[in-house]
Design an enzyme around this catalytic site. Sequence first.
Site, PDB file in Angstrom:
ATOM      1  N   GLY A 189       0.825  -1.202   0.000  1.00  0.00           N
ATOM      2  CA  GLY A 189       0.000   0.000   0.000  1.00  0.00           C
ATOM      3  C   GLY A 189       0.853   1.243   0.000  1.00  0.00           C
ATOM      4  N   PHE A 197       1.469   3.147   2.402  1.00  0.00           N
ATOM      5  CA  PHE A 197       2.300   3.242   3.604  1.00  0.00           C
ATOM      6  C   PHE A 197       3.497   2.301   3.520  1.00  0.00           C
ATOM      7  CE2 PHE A 197       3.297   2.031   8.014  1.00  0.00           C
ATOM      8  CZ  PHE A 197       3.451   3.270   8.596  1.00  0.00           C
ATOM      9  N   GLY A 198       3.300   1.140   2.955  1.00  0.00           N
ATOM     10  CA  GLY A 198       4.385   0.174   2.854  1.00  0.00           C
ATOM     11  C   GLY A 198       3.857  -1.220   2.607  1.00  0.00           C
ATOM     12  N   VAL A 221       2.682  -5.048   3.545  1.00  0.00           N
ATOM     13  CA  VAL A 221       1.938  -5.723   4.605  1.00  0.00           C
ATOM     14  C   VAL A 221       2.365  -7.187   4.630  1.00  0.00           C
ATOM     15  CG1 VAL A 221      -0.337  -6.271   5.537  1.00  0.00           C
ATOM     16  CG2 VAL A 221       0.002  -4.162   4.237  1.00  0.00           C
ATOM     17  N   ASP A 233     -11.124   7.479   2.586  1.00  0.00           N
ATOM     18  CA  ASP A 233     -10.523   6.605   1.578  1.00  0.00           C
ATOM     19  C   ASP A 233     -11.300   5.294   1.488  1.00  0.00           C
ATOM     20  OD1 ASP A 233      -8.734   6.066  -0.445  1.00  0.00           O
ATOM     21  OD2 ASP A 233      -7.194   5.257   0.871  1.00  0.00           O
TER      22      ASP A 233
END
Length: 879
Positions: free
Chosen positions: A539, A541-542, A544, A655
Site C-alpha cells: 500500500g 504506507f508500505g 503488509v 478513503d
Amino acid sequence: MAGRVRCSLALALVVVVAAAAAAVATAKLYSPADRILVNCGSATDGLDAEGRRWVADASNDTWLTDSGKSSIMAAADELEPMLPSSIPYMTARVFTMDTVYNFSVNPRDRHWIRLHFYPSSYNGLDPDDFRFSVFTSTGFTLLHNFSVYVTAKALTQAYLIREFSLPRVPEGHVSVTFSPSPMVNVTYAFVNGIEVISMPDLFNDPATMVGFADETVDVSAAAFQTMYRLNVGGAYIPPSNDSGLTRPWYDDTPFVQGPLRGLVYNAGPHFHIKYPSDVAEYAAPPELYLGGRSMGRDQRLNQNSNLTWILHVDCNFTYVVRLHFCELQLVHANQRVFDIYINNRTAQTDVDVLEMATERGVPVYKDYAVRLSNDTADEELWVAVHPSVMLRPQFYDAILNGLEVFKVNDTAGSVASPDPTPFKLLAEKELGWGVPPEFSTDNPANMASVMGGTAGGAAAAGIVAAICVVVYSNKRSKKLGGGGDSHTSAWLPLYHSHTSGKSSGHITANLAGMCRHFSFAEIKAATKNFSNDLAIGVGGFGVVYRGVVDSGMKVAVKRSNPSSEQGINEFQTEVEMLSKLRHRHLVSLIGFCEEDGEMVLVYDYMEHGTLREHLYHNGGKPTLSWRHRLDICIGAARGLHYLHTGAKYTIIHRDVKTTNILVDENWVAKVSDFGLSKSGPTTLNQSHVSTVVKGSFGYLDPEYYRRQQLTEKSDVYSFGVVLFEVLLARPALDPALPRDQVSLADYALACKRGGTLPDVVDPAIKDQIAPECLAKFADTAEKCLAENGTERPTMGDVLWNLESAMHFQDTFDAAAGRPVSALDAASSSSHLDDGSTASVNTLATSSTSHRHEACVVLEPDDVVAERATFSQLVQPTGR
C-alpha cells in the site's frame, strides 16, 4: 469538441444478443520467430497477469550496450491498483544519458516494438523529471521530448503502452536508444518493459490515397504507430484472443458520432468465419468478424444520414485506415451497397461486401491512406459510411466490423508527436494558472461536464480526458538514486500525501498508552525478518506481512518503507483513531512499533483479504455470491455509520474503497486503513472541514475535490462507487475500456438511467439477484453518487436501504427454495475462475446475523471504566 466525443449510454443501442463466443472460428495462430519481453530494471524474471514470461534485463548483458553502467535499476515508489500486473510496471531502467538496447531479430520479419511506461516516482525522482526521446537504429524516431507523466495525466491513464511496427532489418538486429531530453533542469529517461515481437507483413498491398484515385501509399518499408484498433459493434477483445499477435481490440462506441448511432448485431451461436486464401487468418481475430454495426432499419433515415466515427489524431502525418468487413446477414449481391468517406472525401463508392467476399461469413478488409495537413480542423479523422442510392440496393444500409488507424512516419522518419495538453482544473491560487471559463470550477454544471460528475468521468476531445487533480510541486534538484523532499503526487490516483521527516521515537510517548507497543525485535520475529514469502500486499504506507505473535495469534503487520521519509502523519492518525474505536465492522489495531526509524502497525489478521480480491475473476480466490456481497456491503455500511455517528466526534474515513474493506475468517466485513481519516465538524455551526484533497481517484467525491470541503457525505459518495463495483465486478477506473466506460460511477449511472443496468451486472451473480433487491440496491448506489452532498443519504439511510434490499432477497430466495438465513447460506458454493466450485464457509457469523449489535467507542478517559469489558484490547500482552 468534447460534446461530440462524449457518448450517452442513455441512447441505448438495440443489440441482437447471441452466443457469439460459441461461433468463433478456430483461427490458425501466428507463431512469431522472435518474442522478446524485457522486464526492465529487474534482477529476476517474472510472469504478468496473462501468464507471459518477462526476462530481466539484468540477466542478459548483450541487450544493454554498456551492460547497464550508465543506468540504474529502480523500483516504483508507489503501487497503483489500476496496473494490470506488477510485471513489468513496478521496476524500471532509469537512464542519465543516451543508452541503447540491442536485440538480435529475424531479418525476414517486421517487428512490433511495444514500450511500457508507468509514471511513478523512482528512487525519489519525481514523475515529471522524466522527459526523453526514443530512436531506433533503423533511423526512425518513435518518441520525441516525451513525458510519460504529462501524457498519462492528460489521458487519465494509470500506465501507457506505445506500439510501433518497424520494417525488416537485413542486418538481423535492431537497436532502441533512450535519450534524456536536454533541458534547463536535469531530466532522465526510463522504461518499464520492452516487447520485440515478430509480426507478419500485414501491408502487402499499397493503400489508396483518398481523393486521388490513381495515387497509392506503399508502407512496406515504413514505420508506423498504432493509433486505434476498434472492434466495431463488439466488446473489448484481449490480446490473448488475437490469433497469436497479442493485439488488443477496443469497443468503438465512444467514437460513434452524430444522431445516427447505428444498430449493433451479432452472428448466431453456430456461425463460423471462413477466411479466404487472400486474407490471412491473423488479419483480425474471428471474434471481430462475428459482430458489427449497421445503420439500422429506418430506410428513409439511412438515406439522409451517415454512420460516422470521429478519431483524434495528430496533424502533419499520413494515416493508413483499415476497414474490416464481413457480411453476416444477407446472401445476395446488391442487397446492401454503400459508399465510404474519410475526412469528408470519397474513399470508395458502391461497396458491396458480398461481391468482394463472394459469400456470407467471409471476411475482407480495405486500406485507405489520408494525409492530415497542419490546417486540418480539430486534428480529427472522420470515417463515415452511407448507403449507395444510385444502384438502388434492396436495403439502404451500410456495415462495418472493424477499424484500424496507423500513423506512418514522416519524411524525417518520425512518428513522434507533442505531448497532449491536459485541462487546467486547479484554481489560480493553486498553480497561478487561469482556469478557462468553460471549465470554471465555480460552476457546478461546468465541473460536471469535465469530471462527468464522478471525479473521473468520460473523456473529451477523443484523446484528452478529464483531469481530476493537477498538483505541481516546486521542482527540486535531485541526484540519481537520492531521496529528496516528499511531495503530493500529481497524477491519478490521488496517492496518500505524506509528511516528510523520519520517525525518531518522539511520538511513542503520545501513543504508548493507547495500545500495545511492540519492540522491533518482536516484529522481526513475528514476520521471520520480513520474509518475502509472508508479504500479502503493498500500500501507500508500505508492505503488509502475515505474522504470528504471542505463540500463535495471527496478525497483519504493516511496515512503512524504511528508505522513504513518509508516513508519520498517517502512522499517528491510524494509531490514534483505531486505539479509540472498537466495533465489529472496523479492523482492530493490536499495537504498533516506533523504534530506530521504523514505523510498524499490527492488526488482526483478516483471513480472506480484501473485498476487491473476491470480485474479479482473475485472482484465484472464490468469487462471492450475491448474498455474500450484499452482506459484506451491509457490514461495511455499519462500520462507516458507526464512524459517522457512534464516536465522540464524527470521523470521516476519506478513503473508502474495496481494497479497504477486509473480510475475516467468518466473512465479516471490516473497514480498514484509517491513515487519511479526519475528525468531522466539532460544533453545530460547522457543516464541513476545510482540508486538502486526499483519497483515491475513481472513488473521490467531486464536491469535496471542487470545494476542498470535507463532510461525511464524501464517504457516502465513495461508498456508492463501492456498491456499483460490487454489482458490476469491475474497477472504479479502467483506462483500458472505452472512454465512456473508464469511470465506473459514470458508466453505472448511465446504465441505471438508461435502463440497461441489469445487462451489465456481473454474470456470476446476475441470476441470483431478486429484481426488487437489484432495484433497491441500485437506487441506493445512485443516491450516494448525487452531485451535491446535501442530496446524498446518510450512512444510516444507506444501511437501512441495504437491509431492505436484503429483505427483498430473503423473500425471493425463500420463494425459490434457496437458503435465506446466514447460517444456511454458509454451505453455498462460489465459482472459481476455472469454472469449478469451492465450498465457502462464510456467513455463520456475518453481519446479517447481528442486526442489533452494541457499538462502543473508547475515548482516553473511558479506558479504565471499560477495562472489564475490553481488557483483551488494552492488556499490554495483546489478545
